[in-house]
Design a protein around this motif. Structure first.
Motif, PDB file in Angstrom:
ATOM      1  N   ARG A 171      62.862  33.545  97.652  1.00  0.00           N
ATOM      2  CA  ARG A 171      61.651  32.706  96.017  1.00  0.00           C
ATOM      3  C   ARG A 171      61.175  33.778  96.115  1.00  0.00           C
ATOM      4  N   GLU A 172      60.084  34.563  96.970  1.00  0.00           N
ATOM      5  CA  GLU A 172      59.166  35.126  96.968  1.00  0.00           C
ATOM      6  C   GLU A 172      60.137  36.703  96.516  1.00  0.00           C
ATOM      7  N   ILE A 173      60.626  37.179  97.050  1.00  0.00           N
ATOM      8  CA  ILE A 173      61.519  38.445  96.336  1.00  0.00           C
ATOM      9  C   ILE A 173      61.896  38.268  95.202  1.00  0.00           C
ATOM     10  N   VAL A 174      62.647  37.453  94.117  1.00  0.00           N
ATOM     11  CA  VAL A 174      62.728  36.963  92.806  1.00  0.00           C
ATOM     12  C   VAL A 174      61.480  36.957  92.106  1.00  0.00           C
ATOM     13  N   LEU A 175      60.505  36.130  92.256  1.00  0.00           N
ATOM     14  CA  LEU A 175      59.374  36.471  91.669  1.00  0.00           C
ATOM     15  C   LEU A 175      58.623  37.957  91.859  1.00  0.00           C
ATOM     16  N   GLU A 176      58.555  38.410  92.429  1.00  0.00           N
ATOM     17  CA  GLU A 176      57.906  39.524  92.954  1.00  0.00           C
ATOM     18  C   GLU A 176      58.612  40.741  91.909  1.00  0.00           C
ATOM     19  N   ALA A 177      59.996  40.430  92.105  1.00  0.00           N
ATOM     20  CA  ALA A 177      60.970  41.087  91.833  1.00  0.00           C
ATOM     21  C   ALA A 177      61.352  40.661  90.076  1.00  0.00           C
ATOM     22  N   VAL A 178      60.216  39.992  89.172  1.00  0.00           N
ATOM     23  CA  VAL A 178      60.312  39.188  87.484  1.00  0.00           C
ATOM     24  C   VAL A 178      58.865  39.743  87.105  1.00  0.00           C
ATOM     25  N   ARG A 179      58.324  39.351  88.383  1.00  0.00           N
ATOM     26  CA  ARG A 179      57.269  39.539  87.975  1.00  0.00           C
ATOM     27  C   ARG A 179      56.439  41.040  87.464  1.00  0.00           C
ATOM     28  N   GLY A 180      57.200  41.703  88.719  1.00  0.00           N
ATOM     29  CA  GLY A 180      56.600  43.520  88.323  1.00  0.00           C
ATOM     30  C   GLY A 180      57.794  44.206  87.039  1.00  0.00           C
ATOM     31  N   SER A 201      68.172  43.952  78.846  1.00  0.00           N
ATOM     32  CA  SER A 201      67.336  45.249  79.460  1.00  0.00           C
ATOM     33  C   SER A 201      66.140  44.178  80.718  1.00  0.00           C
ATOM     34  N   ILE A 202      65.852  43.408  80.130  1.00  0.00           N
ATOM     35  CA  ILE A 202      64.809  42.581  81.815  1.00  0.00           C
ATOM     36  C   ILE A 202      65.031  42.444  82.318  1.00  0.00           C
ATOM     37  N   LEU A 203      66.547  41.717  82.588  1.00  0.00           N
ATOM     38  CA  LEU A 203      67.050  40.944  83.163  1.00  0.00           C
ATOM     39  C   LEU A 203      67.763  42.162  84.537  1.00  0.00           C
ATOM     40  N   GLN A 204      68.345  43.295  83.651  1.00  0.00           N
ATOM     41  CA  GLN A 204      68.957  44.708  84.791  1.00  0.00           C
ATOM     42  C   GLN A 204      67.247  45.168  85.537  1.00  0.00           C
ATOM     43  N   ALA A 205      66.526  45.071  84.744  1.00  0.00           N
ATOM     44  CA  ALA A 205      64.980  45.693  85.573  1.00  0.00           C
ATOM     45  C   ALA A 205      64.985  44.474  86.415  1.00  0.00           C
ATOM     46  N   VAL A 206      65.199  43.267  86.861  1.00  0.00           N
ATOM     47  CA  VAL A 206      64.767  42.657  87.561  1.00  0.00           C
ATOM     48  C   VAL A 206      66.214  42.425  89.027  1.00  0.00           C
ATOM     49  N   ALA A 228      71.690  34.321  88.194  1.00  0.00           N
ATOM     50  CA  ALA A 228      72.075  33.549  89.333  1.00  0.00           C
ATOM     51  C   ALA A 228      72.693  34.072  90.911  1.00  0.00           C
ATOM     52  N   SER A 229      73.400  35.083  90.546  1.00  0.00           N
ATOM     53  CA  SER A 229      74.301  35.091  91.616  1.00  0.00           C
ATOM     54  C   SER A 229      73.063  35.635  92.171  1.00  0.00           C
ATOM     55  N   GLU A 230      72.224  36.748  92.003  1.00  0.00           N
ATOM     56  CA  GLU A 230      70.632  37.570  92.700  1.00  0.00           C
ATOM     57  C   GLU A 230      70.425  36.480  93.800  1.00  0.00           C
ATOM     58  N   ILE A 231      69.888  35.116  92.550  1.00  0.00           N
ATOM     59  CA  ILE A 231      68.943  34.097  93.543  1.00  0.00           C
ATOM     60  C   ILE A 231      69.601  33.310  94.683  1.00  0.00           C
ATOM     61  N   ALA A 232      70.538  33.497  93.995  1.00  0.00           N
ATOM     62  CA  ALA A 232      71.317  33.017  95.038  1.00  0.00           C
ATOM     63  C   ALA A 232      71.132  33.597  96.660  1.00  0.00           C
ATOM     64  N   GLY A 233      71.232  34.523  96.948  1.00  0.00           N
ATOM     65  CA  GLY A 233      71.457  35.658  98.263  1.00  0.00           C
ATOM     66  C   GLY A 233      69.275  35.767  98.148  1.00  0.00           C
ATOM     67  N   SER A 234      69.096  35.996  97.591  1.00  0.00           N
ATOM     68  CA  SER A 234      67.342  35.928  97.908  1.00  0.00           C
ATOM     69  C   SER A 234      66.423  34.669  97.982  1.00  0.00           C
ATOM     70  N   LYS A 262      58.178  33.919  79.961  1.00  0.00           N
ATOM     71  CA  LYS A 262      57.624  33.371  80.632  1.00  0.00           C
ATOM     72  C   LYS A 262      58.300  33.334  81.885  1.00  0.00           C
ATOM     73  N   THR A 263      57.767  33.532  83.597  1.00  0.00           N
ATOM     74  CA  THR A 263      58.958  34.122  84.133  1.00  0.00           C
ATOM     75  C   THR A 263      59.804  32.941  84.566  1.00  0.00           C
ATOM     76  N   ASP A 264      59.608  31.376  84.767  1.00  0.00           N
ATOM     77  CA  ASP A 264      60.544  30.461  84.518  1.00  0.00           C
ATOM     78  C   ASP A 264      61.827  30.456  83.933  1.00  0.00           C
ATOM     79  N   GLU A 265      61.237  31.427  82.290  1.00  0.00           N
ATOM     80  CA  GLU A 265      62.588  31.525  81.915  1.00  0.00           C
ATOM     81  C   GLU A 265      63.619  31.591  82.154  1.00  0.00           C
ATOM     82  N   ILE A 266      63.126  33.026  82.728  1.00  0.00           N
ATOM     83  CA  ILE A 266      63.993  34.576  83.098  1.00  0.00           C
ATOM     84  C   ILE A 266      64.674  34.303  84.018  1.00  0.00           C
TER      85      ILE A 266
END
Length: 464
Positions: A32-41, A62-67, A24-30, A13-17
């Motif tokens: 929420r809209e961009i993070v959500l789009e990256a995860v869903r993509g 591999s999913i985290l690397q893609a995100v 954490a570091s990517e989310i802190a610097g971005s 699920k999106t929240d799980e990812i």
């Protein structure tokens, strides 16, 4: 089918990812809209692979690397800095003229602060944005007056609309050029409300052709400098000075669309282009040229000439439609100020510095770049080669400037693959391919960019 459904049910699920510590570091610097789009993509890409029957494994790593990759891609600006290794000095696709830091600083200052764009500081009342450029450009070119619009096509359209609307403009068939992006001078002229009257033939147009075409509805004579091509062989064209004499004798303004906008004589470097001053000295009433070509400034259309005609253009309704903004005016003013000293301009205007670069200096420059990578790459051979640069930007099309480049011959991939790897680099490196070798021409590469190129090449070809 049950295997596919099982895999789909196991997609995270999106929240799980998002809650994973690795993000954490990517989310802190971005945002929420961009993070959500990256995860869903990333999840959707994996879902499509599963539905297509591909052997796609659901692995969180591999999913985290893609995100992470998607976040970096989404955060990246669309308009980005690139390194120009093509050897084309005025590369239209790469933004044409590279600006002096002084010019860039003037633009930044205008952007960061309020300014007297249309405020007269001496009188304490509304002023004109033309005041910042007119006197300076007129002083340098020798014209009576000057004005600036957003590009040279706009300058031509405004000039014709202000001086020859609903009237005929006589122009040679051999000068009806097409400029970048499939825009054609005749079409631009027609949008101005003037009527085009073609004279002569493709290869020959005589002064008598212009004279015979003048009638009661003639509004102006127009000469277009064919800066992006040459007609050679059995040719003839009317000299601008002869056209000026004819126009003045018949009471018609003579307009000169010279395009490239050269202010300094560069014939000693093989650049046989006319200067703006020569156009005015030949008798042209209005000369129009670009700011981001041989002038070496920001994109603009610059108009210089007789005060009576420039004033009519400044007061024309179209002038507001094509006017330049404060950033362009700030950069252009600083550009012209550099031209107050010819020797300084040759050294400080990057376009002129690249054109006049000494062959010996270019070779030494190429050897310095080669020294950063030679013997440190595996699977790729690099060597110094003699090549030719071009000015580009529709200027001096027949001129090849002798230069030196590094030629790369990869052994573990194709040249096309190497070209794409460099283009995909964090700071894209744009090269050219010749005779199955990738070339980086040092004429258009700054010394400060050498470390970026070396880092990219050593990452692609680590020493074994």
């Amino acid at each position: 089918m049950s295997g596919i459904n099982d895999k789909l049910r196991n997609l995270p699920k999106t929240d799980e990812i998002i809650q994973r510590e690795e993000l954490a570091s990517e989310i802190a610097g971005s945002s929420r809209e961009i993070v959500l789009e990256a995860v869903r993509g990333a999840v959707d890409e994996l879902r499509q692979s599963i539905l297509a029957g591909e052997d796609a494994e659901i692995e969180m790593e591999s999913i985290l690397q893609a995100v992470k990759s998607r976040i970096r891609r989404l955060e990246r600006r669309n308009l980005r800095r690139v390194i120009n290794g093509t050897g084309i000095i005025l590369h239209t696709n790469l933004g044409r003229a590279r600006l002096n830091p002084r010019i860039a600083a003037a633009i930044a200052e205008a952007a960061e602060n309020f300014s007297n764009l249309e405020y007269d500081l001496d009188r304490g009342q509304r002023g004109s944005r033309h005041q910042h450029i007119s006197a300076l450009a007129a002083r340098i070119t020798g014209a009576e007056d000057a004005m600036v619009v957003n590009n040279n096509a706009a300058a031509v359209a405004l000039c014709l609309s202000a001086l020859a609307q609903d009237r005929e403009v006589v122009v040679s068939r051999g000068e009806l050029v097409e400029i970048g992006g499939a825009f054609r001078v005749p079409e631009i002229m027609e949008q101005s409300g003037a009527f085009l009257k073609e004279v002569g033939t493709t290869n020959k147009t005589k002064l008598s052709d212009y004279e015979n075409a003048i009638g009661e509805n003639t509004g102006a004579l127009l000469k277009v400098h064919t800066s992006n091509y040459r007609i050679i062989g059995f040719t003839e064209e009317a000299a601008l000075s002869d056209m000026a004499e004819l126009g003045h004798r018949r009471g018609l303004p003579v307009l000169y669309d010279m395009g490239s906008g050269l202010l300094l004589n560069l014939r000693e470097y093989g650049v046989d282009e006319p200067t703006v001053q020569e156009g005015l000295a030949a008798g042209a009433d209005v000369v129009m040229f670009s700011g981001d070509k041989l002038l070496g400034g920001p994109q603009a259309g610059i108009v210089v000439g007789k005060k009576e005609y420039i004033e009519r253009m400044k007061k024309h309704p179209m002038a507001r439609m094509v006017r330049s903004d404060k950033l362009t005016l700030a950069g252009l003013e600083e550009t012209f100020r550099i031209y107050l000293d010819r020797e300084k301009a040759m050294k400080e205007i990057p376009v002129l510095e690249m054109i006049s670069a000494d062959r010996k200096e270019l070779k030494e420059k190429a050897l310095r770049l080669l020294a950063l990578i030679e013997g440190r790459m595996g699977g790729c051979r690099a060597e110094l080669v003699e090549e030719c640069s071009q000015i580009g930007g529709g200027s001096a099309p027949m001129l090849d400037l002798p230069t030196f480049a590094l030629a790369f011959s990869p052994e573990v991939m194709t040249v096309d693959q190497l070209e794409k790897r460099l283009r995909d680099h964090e700071i894209p490196i744009i090269a050219r391919i010749s005779r199955d070798r990738l070339l980086l021409d040092v004429r258009t590469i700054g010394e400060k960019e050498f470390s970026v190129i070396a880092k990219a090449m050593l990452a692609i070809f680590p020493q074994i």
